[in-house]
Design a protein around this motif. Structure first.
Motif, short mmCIF file in Angstrom:
data_model
loop_
_atom_site.label_atom_id
_atom_site.label_comp_id
_atom_site.label_asym_id
_atom_site.label_seq_id
_atom_site.Cartn_x
_atom_site.Cartn_y
_atom_site.Cartn_z
N TYR A 41 0.75 -1.08 -0.06
CA TYR A 41 0.02 -0.11 0.11
C TYR A 41 0.76 1.87 0.30
CZ TYR A 41 -3.88 -3.22 0.80
OH TYR A 41 -4.84 -4.05 0.81
N ARG A 42 2.22 0.99 0.62
CA ARG A 42 3.04 2.00 0.47
C ARG A 42 3.57 2.50 -0.64
NH1 ARG A 42 5.61 3.60 5.40
NH2 ARG A 42 4.39 3.38 6.84
N LEU A 43 3.51 1.55 -1.70
CA LEU A 43 4.54 1.57 -2.75
C LEU A 43 3.03 1.73 -3.78
CD1 LEU A 43 5.89 -2.04 -2.80
CD2 LEU A 43 6.95 0.31 -3.46
N LEU A 44 1.89 1.40 -3.69
CA LEU A 44 0.75 2.26 -4.43
C LEU A 44 0.72 3.91 -4.05
CD1 LEU A 44 -1.70 2.12 -6.30
CD2 LEU A 44 -2.76 1.48 -4.39
N GLY A 45 0.37 3.53 -3.22
CA GLY A 45 0.83 5.96 -2.44
C GLY A 45 2.02 6.10 -2.90
N LEU A 46 3.59 5.81 -3.04
CA LEU A 46 3.71 6.38 -3.97
C LEU A 46 3.64 6.29 -5.60
CD1 LEU A 46 7.07 7.63 -3.91
CD2 LEU A 46 7.81 5.47 -3.94
N SER A 47 2.94 5.74 -6.13
CA SER A 47 2.82 5.61 -7.19
C SER A 47 2.10 6.46 -7.98
CB SER A 47 3.42 3.91 -7.83
OG SER A 47 2.80 4.30 -9.32
N ALA A 48 1.23 6.28 -7.02
CA ALA A 48 0.02 7.66 -7.14
C ALA A 48 0.14 9.14 -6.94
CB ALA A 48 -0.99 6.60 -6.50
N THR A 49 1.43 9.02 -6.11
CA THR A 49 1.91 10.60 -6.26
C THR A 49 2.60 10.67 -7.03
OG1 THR A 49 2.24 10.17 -3.87
CG2 THR A 49 3.66 11.92 -4.54
N MET A 99 -0.33 8.31 3.50
CA MET A 99 -0.75 7.80 2.05
C MET A 99 -1.58 6.11 1.90
SD MET A 99 -0.96 10.18 -0.27
CE MET A 99 -0.50 9.18 -2.15
N ALA A 100 -0.15 5.44 2.22
CA ALA A 100 -1.20 4.07 2.20
C ALA A 100 -2.69 3.83 2.41
CB ALA A 100 0.16 3.42 3.00
N SER A 101 -2.26 4.73 4.09
CA SER A 101 -3.62 4.51 4.96
C SER A 101 -4.88 5.11 3.96
CB SER A 101 -3.62 5.19 6.19
OG SER A 101 -4.58 5.06 7.16
N LYS A 102 -5.16 5.67 3.41
CA LYS A 102 -5.96 6.91 2.09
C LYS A 102 -6.14 5.90 1.20
CE LYS A 102 -5.18 11.57 3.73
NZ LYS A 102 -4.42 12.38 3.12
N VAL A 103 -5.12 4.92 0.85
CA VAL A 103 -5.56 3.86 -0.37
C VAL A 103 -5.84 3.02 -0.11
CG1 VAL A 103 -3.27 5.46 -2.18
CG2 VAL A 103 -3.42 3.69 -0.89
N ALA A 104 -5.74 2.61 1.21
CA ALA A 104 -5.69 1.12 1.08
C ALA A 104 -7.72 1.35 1.89
CB ALA A 104 -5.02 0.89 2.96
N ALA A 105 -8.01 3.01 2.17
CA ALA A 105 -9.68 2.51 2.36
C ALA A 105 -10.49 1.96 1.35
CB ALA A 105 -9.82 4.33 3.17
N TRP A 106 -9.73 1.77 -0.11
CA TRP A 106 -10.92 1.73 -0.91
C TRP A 106 -10.63 0.42 -1.19
CZ3 TRP A 106 -14.07 5.72 -2.94
CH2 TRP A 106 -13.20 6.84 -3.18
N PRO A 107 -12.18 0.12 -0.93
CA PRO A 107 -12.12 -1.38 -1.38
C PRO A 107 -11.82 -2.31 -2.76
CG PRO A 107 -14.46 -0.78 -0.89
CD PRO A 107 -13.50 0.84 -1.16
N GLY A 108 -12.23 -1.56 -4.03
CA GLY A 108 -11.25 -1.90 -4.80
C GLY A 108 -9.84 -2.17 -5.29
N VAL A 109 -9.36 -0.86 -4.18
CA VAL A 109 -7.56 -0.94 -4.00
C VAL A 109 -7.17 -2.58 -3.17
CG1 VAL A 109 -5.85 0.08 -3.09
CG2 VAL A 109 -6.56 1.36 -4.25
N ARG A 110 -8.07 -3.14 -2.41
CA ARG A 110 -7.38 -4.38 -1.56
C ARG A 110 -8.08 -5.41 -2.09
NH1 ARG A 110 -6.75 -2.12 3.28
NH2 ARG A 110 -6.64 -4.36 4.21
N ALA A 111 -8.86 -5.46 -3.41
CA ALA A 111 -9.63 -6.28 -3.76
C ALA A 111 -8.42 -6.40 -4.96
CB ALA A 111 -11.00 -6.22 -4.51
N ALA A 112 -8.23 -6.00 -5.46
CA ALA A 112 -6.95 -5.75 -7.28
C ALA A 112 -5.43 -6.13 -6.33
CB ALA A 112 -6.47 -3.68 -7.24
#
Length: 216
Positions: A41-49, A99-112
């Motif tokens: 999730y941290r990596l996803l947050g970094l990539s999103a940024t 950022m990790a905590s914010k992106v992890a709140a999305w159901p679609g992200v967790r499913a992905a």
């Protein structure tokens, strides 16, 4: 058959409770693989940024999650690579945690990211560290542990870590960030932070978590 699956030990809990330290020690002692799910999730947050994707854009975040090129160091090597670029230092900042905590709140992200996490389950076994390892990702694990500690203690631990690295921070700010993240993680609609019904709960508030003895 369930019995044919590699065994899993899940260690969940909030940030600063000691789960990363204990999980690595346990994986090394057992000779098992190790999954730091929070790093995903941290990596996803970094990539999103870096891609300019908003934390409010669930669709865009899901697309990023499915396309992430991630590689972890082997054994005790804690290196983390994103698109073959070493980013360990970038994903361990306070901003990355938020950022990790914010992106992890999305159901679609967790499913992905669900299947990607489950692919870490390989012989001879896996120690999985996170917030929903025992409740969702590896709900069939035979042994589950939930580490916790007071927010004040976790803020103090983080403060000492950052000061040791020469980073000037205020403990009050760290405590506020931890409390905000705890609330976000525990109240999200999907896979909230909580102990699994069959988890052993260990409070590390008054314990040096580098010397904890895991329940057998």
């Amino acid at each position: 058959m369930l019995d044919n699956k590699p065994p899993v030990l899940t260690i969940d809990g909030p940030g600063g409770a000691g789960k990363g330290t204990i999980s690595r020690l346990a994986a090394g002692k057992l000779g098992w693989h190790y999954l730091d799910s929070g790093a995903l999730y941290r990596l996803l947050g970094l990539s999103a940024t870096e891609h300019g994707t908003s934390v409010d854009d669930e669709t865009g975040l899901c697309e990023l999650a499915l396309s992430l090129q991630i590689r972890f160091g082997a054994g005790q090597d804690e290196s983390v690579y994103l698109d073959e670029r070493e980013v360990s230092h970038l994903i361990r900042t306070e901003q990355a945690g938020t950022m990790a905590s914010k992106v992890a709140a999305w159901p679609g992200v967790r499913a992905a990211l669900l299947d990607r996490q489950r692919r870490f389950r390989q012989m001879p076994g896996l120690v999985a560290d996170g917030r929903d390892m025992g409740t969702v990702v590896f709900s069939d694990a035979a042994r589950k542990i939930f580490l916790t500690a007071s927010a004040e203690e976790r803020a103090e631990r983080r403060y000492k870590q950052l000061i040791a690295k020469g980073i000037d921070v205020k403990i009050g700010d760290l405590l506020a960030d931890i409390q905000t993240r705890d609330e976000r993680d525990s109240q999200r609609a999907v896979a909230p932070l909580k102990p699994a019904d069959d988890a052993v709960v260990v409070d590390t508030t008054a314990v040096s978590y580098t010397h904890l003895t895991l329940p057998t």
